[in-house]
Design a protein around this motif. Sequence first.
Motif, mmCIF file in Angstrom:
data_model
loop_
_atom_site.group_PDB
_atom_site.id
_atom_site.type_symbol
_atom_site.label_atom_id
_atom_site.label_comp_id
_atom_site.label_asym_id
_atom_site.label_seq_id
_atom_site.Cartn_x
_atom_site.Cartn_y
_atom_site.Cartn_z
ATOM 1 N N PRO A 192 118.437 60.863 35.960
ATOM 2 C CA PRO A 192 117.048 61.159 35.617
ATOM 3 C C PRO A 192 116.352 61.828 36.802
ATOM 4 N N VAL A 193 115.735 62.925 36.547
ATOM 5 C CA VAL A 193 115.034 63.659 37.601
ATOM 6 C C VAL A 193 113.541 63.578 37.338
ATOM 7 N N THR A 194 112.840 63.087 38.316
ATOM 8 C CA THR A 194 111.392 63.009 38.148
ATOM 9 C C THR A 194 110.746 64.270 38.711
ATOM 10 N N ALA A 195 109.499 64.426 38.409
ATOM 11 C CA ALA A 195 108.765 65.579 38.938
ATOM 12 C C ALA A 195 108.732 65.509 40.458
ATOM 13 N N ASP A 196 108.702 64.288 40.953
ATOM 14 C CA ASP A 196 108.716 64.067 42.396
ATOM 15 C C ASP A 196 109.965 64.654 43.036
ATOM 16 N N ASP A 197 111.114 64.356 42.389
ATOM 17 C CA ASP A 197 112.390 64.855 42.916
ATOM 18 C C ASP A 197 112.392 66.374 42.971
ATOM 19 N N ARG A 198 111.906 66.965 41.895
ATOM 20 C CA ARG A 198 111.888 68.429 41.840
ATOM 21 C C ARG A 198 111.018 69.013 42.935
#
Lengths: 186, 120
Positions: free
Chosen positions: A9-15
Amino acid sequence: MTRSAIELPVTADDRRIARLAALAIGLTLAEAAIPSPIPGVKPGLANIVILLVLLQYGWRAAAWVSVLRLLAGGLLLGSLFAPGFWLAAAGALVSLSVLGLARHLPDRYFGPVSLSVLAAFGHIGGQLALAGIWLLPAAALLKLLPVFAAAALIFGAVNGVIVARLLAGPVSSGRQSGSCTPPSIP
Amino acid sequence: MILRAGDMGVLLLGGGLVAALTVYAWGGDRGDTAVIRAAGQVVKTAPLTHAQSVSIDGPLGTTRIEIEPGRARVAADPSPRQLCVKQGWLTLSGQTALCLPNQVSLEIRGRVPAYDTLGY
């Protein structure tokens, strides 16, 4: 319940962190092309990104960007786990710690320039400490100390001013006084 | 506001630090060689680059001299008053520790000799 495909799962934070780290890595690579009379004296352009991240998204994000930049920069420049890499790692570690403390300074009086100069001193301090313990006799480093410190002061101040200008934004802030020229962002 | 009040302070402090480091590292003539004499004869000349220990035999016993990067000292001496031991680490060109009873001396030399000669 169990799924066969592994999905991270990729959060907006990670991006966002990935995007900013990519920016920092780009600056690291660009900077590696600049010749320097003494290894270690560099403008530290990637610190501009790290400082911006710190001020906008907090210390955790800044630490992530710094670590990712370090690893990816090492990979791309072929210096991963070489002595230079460890020096950079020590510098980044001390610099991040200094920033972690310095960001609690009252920001009415201490702006990005303060943070940038302190981080630059932390950076060079960490590098020199490791170099002194591990690589070079302390006597040889001693003579270079003023050069490194002066470079940290100058580049730290310049980077800080750049961060301050970037944070001010392209919107011309025609408040009460000061210059009315729109800030030109390089 | 690019420069706030504290920023000026930080910049000034940084400038002060650079100046202090410049004076500390480049001011004064920091020695780079240790000259060890016994009974007036030079027995060893060692660069102050890496740590080593030198033992010199004199009429009273053994004087032990310790050399470290950038500094040197008399670590142990059989003399009764221990004057040369108490001098501690020597770093600057021209500094000398004399262990007279044991006739051993340790002198630091830099690029420019601090004086031509010494008479005891």
